[in-house]
Design a protein around this motif. Structure first.
Motif, mmCIF file in Angstrom:
data_model
loop_
_atom_site.group_PDB
_atom_site.id
_atom_site.type_symbol
_atom_site.label_atom_id
_atom_site.label_comp_id
_atom_site.label_asym_id
_atom_site.label_seq_id
_atom_site.Cartn_x
_atom_site.Cartn_y
_atom_site.Cartn_z
ATOM 1 N N SER A 11 1.248 -1.565 -15.589
ATOM 2 C CA SER A 11 0.553 -1.835 -14.335
ATOM 3 C C SER A 11 -0.884 -1.376 -14.458
ATOM 4 O O SER A 11 -1.156 -0.330 -15.049
ATOM 5 C CB SER A 11 1.247 -1.104 -13.184
ATOM 6 O OG SER A 11 0.485 -1.199 -12.009
ATOM 7 N N LEU A 13 -4.145 -0.311 -12.257
ATOM 8 C CA LEU A 13 -4.551 0.114 -10.915
ATOM 9 C C LEU A 13 -6.064 0.080 -10.806
ATOM 10 O O LEU A 13 -6.763 0.727 -11.589
ATOM 11 C CB LEU A 13 -4.034 1.521 -10.627
ATOM 12 C CG LEU A 13 -4.484 2.156 -9.301
ATOM 13 C CD1 LEU A 13 -3.901 1.382 -8.120
ATOM 14 C CD2 LEU A 13 -4.064 3.618 -9.238
ATOM 15 N N SER A 14 -6.571 -0.654 -9.833
ATOM 16 C CA SER A 14 -8.012 -0.662 -9.577
ATOM 17 C C SER A 14 -8.376 0.587 -8.791
ATOM 18 O O SER A 14 -7.766 0.887 -7.765
ATOM 19 C CB SER A 14 -8.411 -1.909 -8.790
ATOM 20 O OG SER A 14 -9.768 -1.830 -8.391
ATOM 21 N N ARG A 23 -3.141 -1.477 2.700
ATOM 22 C CA ARG A 23 -3.260 -2.329 1.521
ATOM 23 C C ARG A 23 -3.573 -1.502 0.275
ATOM 24 O O ARG A 23 -2.961 -1.681 -0.779
ATOM 25 C CB ARG A 23 -4.359 -3.369 1.744
ATOM 26 C CG ARG A 23 -4.534 -4.322 0.575
ATOM 27 C CD ARG A 23 -5.571 -5.386 0.901
ATOM 28 N NE ARG A 23 -5.742 -6.312 -0.204
ATOM 29 C CZ ARG A 23 -6.597 -7.331 -0.192
ATOM 30 N NH1 ARG A 23 -7.337 -7.545 0.897
ATOM 31 N NH2 ARG A 23 -6.709 -8.127 -1.244
ATOM 32 N N ALA A 24 -4.527 -0.563 0.410
ATOM 33 C CA ALA A 24 -4.890 0.270 -0.736
ATOM 34 C C ALA A 24 -3.734 1.181 -1.138
ATOM 35 O O ALA A 24 -3.431 1.345 -2.335
ATOM 36 C CB ALA A 24 -6.125 1.097 -0.404
ATOM 37 N N ARG A 26 -0.526 0.722 -0.634
ATOM 38 C CA ARG A 26 0.573 -0.052 -1.220
ATOM 39 C C ARG A 26 0.274 -0.395 -2.678
ATOM 40 O O ARG A 26 1.177 -0.403 -3.522
ATOM 41 C CB ARG A 26 0.821 -1.319 -0.396
ATOM 42 C CG ARG A 26 2.134 -2.008 -0.754
ATOM 43 C CD ARG A 26 2.484 -3.069 0.283
ATOM 44 N NE ARG A 26 2.841 -2.501 1.573
ATOM 45 C CZ ARG A 26 4.045 -2.004 1.837
ATOM 46 N NH1 ARG A 26 4.977 -1.964 0.914
ATOM 47 N NH2 ARG A 26 4.301 -1.536 3.042
ATOM 48 N N GLY A 27 -0.992 -0.661 -2.991
ATOM 49 C CA GLY A 27 -1.348 -0.920 -4.384
ATOM 50 C C GLY A 27 -1.090 0.299 -5.254
ATOM 51 O O GLY A 27 -0.612 0.191 -6.393
ATOM 52 N N ASP A 30 2.737 0.627 -5.700
ATOM 53 C CA ASP A 30 3.232 -0.334 -6.692
ATOM 54 C C ASP A 30 2.976 0.165 -8.112
ATOM 55 O O ASP A 30 3.822 0.031 -9.001
ATOM 56 C CB ASP A 30 2.551 -1.690 -6.489
ATOM 57 C CG ASP A 30 3.002 -2.382 -5.207
ATOM 58 O OD1 ASP A 30 3.999 -1.929 -4.611
ATOM 59 O OD2 ASP A 30 2.349 -3.367 -4.810
ATOM 60 N N HIS A 31 1.808 0.743 -8.315
ATOM 61 C CA HIS A 31 1.448 1.261 -9.640
ATOM 62 C C HIS A 31 2.360 2.426 -10.024
ATOM 63 O O HIS A 31 2.847 2.505 -11.165
ATOM 64 C CB HIS A 31 -0.011 1.704 -9.630
ATOM 65 C CG HIS A 31 -0.484 2.299 -10.920
ATOM 66 N ND1 HIS A 31 -0.583 1.575 -12.085
ATOM 67 C CD2 HIS A 31 -0.871 3.570 -11.226
ATOM 68 C CE1 HIS A 31 -1.029 2.360 -13.052
ATOM 69 N NE2 HIS A 31 -1.204 3.576 -12.549
#
Length: 448
Positions: A11, A13-14, A23-24, A26-27, A30-31
């Motif tokens: 994964s 990650l930004s 949104r941030a 959740r990203g 996910d990572h």
């Protein structure tokens, strides 16, 4: 929550954005689910489900926050714009979460003995997993040049010595953990504290909603008082007319059973009512404008700078503030005081519509000072380049001069643990001129 990654899944990650908002977060989650403990870095820590009511778990969170606060600003700024995040309730291939119900202020109270009274503010986030569980996020603020060193203020001895805390120890973030600072790192933090203080604050302040202009308020209220008196003087059977048949019960004292009053009683009631004119009109004016006009708020943006525990005073020159009220609470008898109020045994003694309960730690207060109106904002922080906005249901701003096309607004900002004072001013256009008679019809003569 379903599995998002597997042992062979990679994964990316930004870390360019601020880690705030669903949104941030959740990203980030996910990572973490995709790579597990491999996600841990100087700016990200992962904890599988832990009991946040236990001292051991609270100590783990405190240790992370202490390490995040003792980072070097230029290095921290490379990721998440200086923020650091602890994810609680997630691991590789799953995010079981922790039981719902953890209150931010309760966790803050448990953390405070370890962090001390001067510790910077931090944020909390949460993402629901199911009806019982959620993943929690503890978000540390970016470190700043000129910031002091933050030592631990209380010892804790855990079963695993790596989770222990020592009173007076200085903790820093390593590559993937939080550990005691080495001598060179302490000296670096000393230099940070000597760094010439925090950079100057550049603030943008704007007004949300209208600065209202209303003409002929006193004239209209005066005419309505004259009408009230005229109706009161009439015999009850003659007082009812087309206007009184509207949704407003004009001259309620007449229709509420005053036929038994003698002429002397009526004159005495009128005299008392006239003596209270100044107070009645002032109170009626506030109610009239509070239910009839749109509320306003304030928008603040701090450019490239985190502001901790700000105290911002915004002054609207040549204006006044009235409490914003729900239009459904419009009450003619509060706008125009009747000569005699009707007695309704079913009507509660306390008028609940006048109560305005504020949320715990509400960051907005307002008042009128002489010829100006003053709003004081005390949020936890202003984040860099992230707009902070107050609600528009607290107060109404009214220009004292109905003919003014704009008003001057000035502001003064101070920051916790910072002696610098920042100030500014702006000119704000006023809204369209409203005639009080038209506003009265809109508010009180609604069709039923």
């Amino acid at each position: 929550m379903s599995s998002i990654g597997s042992g062979s899944t990679r994964s990316t990650l930004s870390t360019d954005a601020i880690p705030l908002g669903e949104r941030a977060l959740r990203g980030i989650l996910d990572h973490v689910v995709a790579v597990g403990d491999e996600a841990e870095t100087t700016y990200l820590e992962v904890k599988s489900p832990i009991d946040l009511s236990s001292k051991a778990s609270v100590a783990k969170v405190a240790k992370f926050l202490l390490g995040a606060a003792n980072r070097r600003p230029h290095e921290a700024a490379r990721h998440f714009r200086g923020y650091a995040v602890m994810v609680i309730g997630a691991q590789r291939d799953s995010a079981p979460g922790v039981p719902r119900g953890t209150e931010a202020h309760e966790l803050e109270d448990r953390l405070r003995p370890y962090l001390g009274p001067q510790f910077p503010a931090f944020e909390f986030g949460r993402i629901g997993v199911n009806a019982e569980n959620e993943v929690l996020f503890v978000i540390a603020q970016p470190p700043q040049e000129g910031q002091t060193i933050f030592p631990c203020h209380k010892s804790f001895q855990g079963d695993d010595r790596r989770d222990s805390l020592e009173d007076g120890a200085i903790y820093v973030r390593g590559t993937s953990n939080t550990r005691p600072a080495r001598s060179g790192e302490v000296l670096t933090l000393v230099e940070r504290a000597r760094g010439g203080g925090k950079p100057p604050i550049e603030l943008e302040v704007g007004v949300l909603g209208p600065i209202c202009r209303v003409d002929r308020v006193e004239e209209v209220l005066g005419s309505l008082r004259d009408y009230e008196e005229e109706q009161f003087r009439k015999e009850p059977e003659l007082a009812e007319d087309a206007f009184a048949s509207t949704s407003i019960r004009l001259a309620s004292s007449v229709f509420g059973g005053t036929a038994h009053l003698t002429a002397e009683d009526r004159e005495e009631a009128l005299a008392k009512w006239r003596n209270g004119k100044t107070e009645h009109v002032a109170r009626g004016r506030e109610h009239f404008m509070g239910v009839g006009l749109s509320g306003a708020g304030i928008r603040v943006v701090s450019r490239d700078r985190f502001v901790s525990k700000p105290h911002l005073i915004v002054t609207f020159h040549g204006c006044e503030l009235v409490d914003h009220l729900d239009p459904d609470d419009a009450d003619y008898e509060k706008a125009v005081e009747p000569v005699l109020r009707s007695t309704d045994p079913l009507r509660p003694a306390l008028d609940y519509s006048t109560l305005r309960p504020l949320k715990r730690d509400h960051p907005v207060t307002w008042s009128n000072r002489g010829e100006d109106a003053e709003v004081v904002l005390t949020p936890e922080s202003f984040r860099p380049n992230v707009p902070w906005m107050s609600d528009q249901d607290d107060y109404v701003i009214v220009a004292s001069d109905p003919q003014a096309s704009s008003v001057m607004v000035s502001w003064v900002l101070t920051e916790d643990s910072n002696d610098a004072v920042t100030s500014g001013e702006l000119r704000v256009p006023t809204g369209e001129l409203i005639d009080a008679a038209n506003l009265f019809k809109t508010v009180f003569l609604k069709e039923e």
